[in-house]
Design an enzyme around this catalytic site. Structure first.
Site, PDB file in Angstrom:
ATOM      1  N   ALA A 134       0.846  -1.193   0.000  1.00 19.36           N
ATOM      2  CA  ALA A 134       0.000   0.000   0.000  1.00 19.36           C
ATOM      3  C   ALA A 134       0.878   1.238   0.000  1.00 19.36           C
ATOM      4  O   ALA A 134       1.197   1.795   1.050  1.00 19.36           O
ATOM      5  CB  ALA A 134      -0.925   0.007   1.216  1.00 19.36           C
ATOM      6  N   SER A 136       0.979   4.201  -3.003  1.00 19.69           N
ATOM      7  CA  SER A 136       0.052   5.226  -3.469  1.00 19.69           C
ATOM      8  C   SER A 136      -1.400   4.857  -3.163  1.00 19.69           C
ATOM      9  O   SER A 136      -2.252   5.725  -2.996  1.00 19.69           O
ATOM     10  CB  SER A 136       0.222   5.427  -4.984  1.00 19.69           C
ATOM     11  N   GLN A 303      27.553  26.664 -28.316  1.00 23.71           N
ATOM     12  CA  GLN A 303      26.100  26.729 -28.208  1.00 23.71           C
ATOM     13  C   GLN A 303      25.511  25.469 -27.593  1.00 23.71           C
ATOM     14  O   GLN A 303      24.518  25.526 -26.861  1.00 23.71           O
ATOM     15  CB  GLN A 303      25.475  26.962 -29.589  1.00 23.71           C
ATOM     16  N   GLN A 361      26.401  15.784 -17.940  1.00 23.75           N
ATOM     17  CA  GLN A 361      26.818  15.840 -19.337  1.00 23.75           C
ATOM     18  C   GLN A 361      27.752  17.016 -19.595  1.00 23.75           C
ATOM     19  O   GLN A 361      28.745  16.897 -20.317  1.00 23.75           O
ATOM     20  CB  GLN A 361      25.584  15.935 -20.244  1.00 23.75           C
ATOM     21  N   GLU A 388       5.967  10.843  -1.952  1.00 24.66           N
ATOM     22  CA  GLU A 388       4.838  11.778  -1.918  1.00 24.66           C
ATOM     23  C   GLU A 388       3.999  11.671  -3.192  1.00 24.66           C
ATOM     24  O   GLU A 388       3.416  12.654  -3.663  1.00 24.66           O
ATOM     25  CB  GLU A 388       5.336  13.215  -1.717  1.00 24.66           C
ATOM     26  N   THR A 390       4.157   9.212  -6.951  1.00 26.35           N
ATOM     27  CA  THR A 390       5.013   9.162  -8.132  1.00 26.35           C
ATOM     28  C   THR A 390       4.560  10.172  -9.184  1.00 26.35           C
ATOM     29  O   THR A 390       3.451  10.704  -9.124  1.00 26.35           O
ATOM     30  CB  THR A 390       4.979   7.757  -8.755  1.00 26.35           C
TER      31      THR A 390
END
Length: 408
Positions: A134, A136, A303, A361, A388, A390
């Site tokens: 139990a 969510s 950039q 990255q 809290e 998903t």
């Protein structure tokens, strides 16, 4: 009602700068060590207690800020320092809020001081709600509390999981089923005092991230607590259950939606935690891009890097605005007609995962090592899309709210 504003007042700025200084000077230098140790950072919690951050008074002041921005501002700064340590500092607040929201004045005065202890003898508390079957689906909760009228005691049996501070807490607050037919409205909360027989720590989880925060199962085997440990008291519980039974006869969906309002109001705080982690990773990446040179120039001149940083900052600011809007709405009693609480948590948590990945990255091979903090921040960020509610649950809540459908 306070007007919505994007500008902190002088008092809020002073608190923000104080928290930022603590995060920079105390939390960050300790972050890597406690992440590696995967242990509760008691010395850091003690330092937070000494300066007044680890205390009910501090969180109460932020919670009752009429602008609604006190809690999200505090969460962002602490989690900017480190998510694992910050969660160890704020985790007790989950249990304290549970007592404040549902307890009597006597219960509040008795138990909350025992949750925090003092600067010389720091304690923590645990809020135990989730279960193996139990998460969510709170209506599927199996932990049962049965009243023994002859002894004026409640007998509690069940297993809780994913409990922050579970098993090491001085005080546990446990949610249990008292009337299975009423679903989530048949639940009640109980104080489990220190050293109560039958309560034991189960599995301690070795986690991907937030490793400095203790997370474990809590086993309750014929745990007996006095009737005075039922938050709010027996008379109030009986009245609430009677009303819930009557409302269930008239239309059960109204009962369920009332419960959802509580979750909606709490989710922006998690969004603020995510914003803090995302901001921390972005700042590391920005500094690195401005100082790291390749081909005779800083890599921010490229950039491909510059555009990533632009997107990262834009997403962080957008996430913060959604969190602040929802927090202001909650404190001012504005209805979440479009599930704005879930919106803020969804966008901020997804932003944290994306921004921390982009930071790695930008740092390249360095970002993949533990010599730089973005690797840890990326691991920490994964939790925001899980606890809290998903991200999938948030999307479901938003979609059903927009469609005018009941939320189960």
């Amino acid at each position: 009602m306070a007007e919505f504003t994007m500008e902190l007042n002088d008092e809020q700025k002073e608190v923000r700068d104080w928290l930022h200084g603590f995060a920079a000077d105390v939390i960050r230098p300790a972050a890597a060590e406690w992440d590696e140790r995967e242990e509760t950072p008691w010395p850091v919690i003690q330092e937070a207690a000494k300066v007044g951050i680890y205390s009910l008074d501090f969180y109460a002041q932020q919670y009752f800020d009429p602008t609604g921005l006190g809690i999200p501002m505090a969460m962002e700064e602490l989690f900017w320092g480190d998510a694992g340590i910050a969660l160890s500092i704020v985790g007790t607040g989950l249990a304290a809020v549970g007592v404040l929201a549902n307890g009597t004045e006597e219960q509040i005065g008795t138990w909350i001081p025992q949750m925090y202890g003092d600067a010389n003898d720091v304690k923590v508390a645990a809020f135990c709600s989730s279960e193996p079957d139990a998460g969510s689906d709170v209506a599927s909760m199996r932990t049962r509390a049965v009243y023994d009228e002859a002894k004026d005691e409640w007998v509690i049996n069940g297993t809780k999981t994913w409990a922050t501070n579970g098993g090491i807490a001085n005080v546990h607050v446990v949610v249990a089923v008292v009337d299975p037919e009423l679903g989530s409205k048949g639940h009640a909360s109980f104080i489990i005092p220190p050293n109560t027989p039958g309560l034991a720590q189960g599995q301690k989880f070795k986690k991907h991230g937030i490793r400095a925060s203790h997370t474990a199962e809590v086993i309750l085997d014929n745990v007996r607590v006095p009737g005075s440990c039922l938050l709010g008291g027996k008379e109030k519980l009986d009245e609430r259950l009677a009303r819930a039974r009557e409302k269930a006869k008239q239309g059960g969906e109204r009962v369920k939606n009332a419960a959802m309002a509580t979750f909606e109001a709490s989710r922006p705080a998690v969004g603020a935690m995510a914003v803090g982690t995302a901001r921390a990773a972005y700042e590391v990446a920005l500094d690195y891009a401005m100082t790291r040179e390749q081909f005779g120039r800083p890599i921010i001149d490229n950039q491909g890097v510059a555009f990533q940083l632009a997107d990262m900052r834009t997403q962080i600011d957008a996430a913060r605005l959604l969190v602040w809007r929802a927090s202001w709405m909650a404190i001012n009693g504005r209805p979440f007609t479009a599930a704005e609480g879930s919106m803020s948590k969804l966008f901020a948590s997804e932003t944290a995962k994306k921004v921390t990945a982009q930071a790695i990255q930008i740092l390249g091979g360095n970002g993949y090592t533990r010599e730089y903090p973005v690797e840890r921040m990326h691991r920490d960020s994964a939790i925001y899309t899980i606890f809290e509610g998903t991200s999938e649950i948030q999307r479901l809540v938003i979609a059903r709210t927009l469609a005018g459908m009941p939320i189960r």
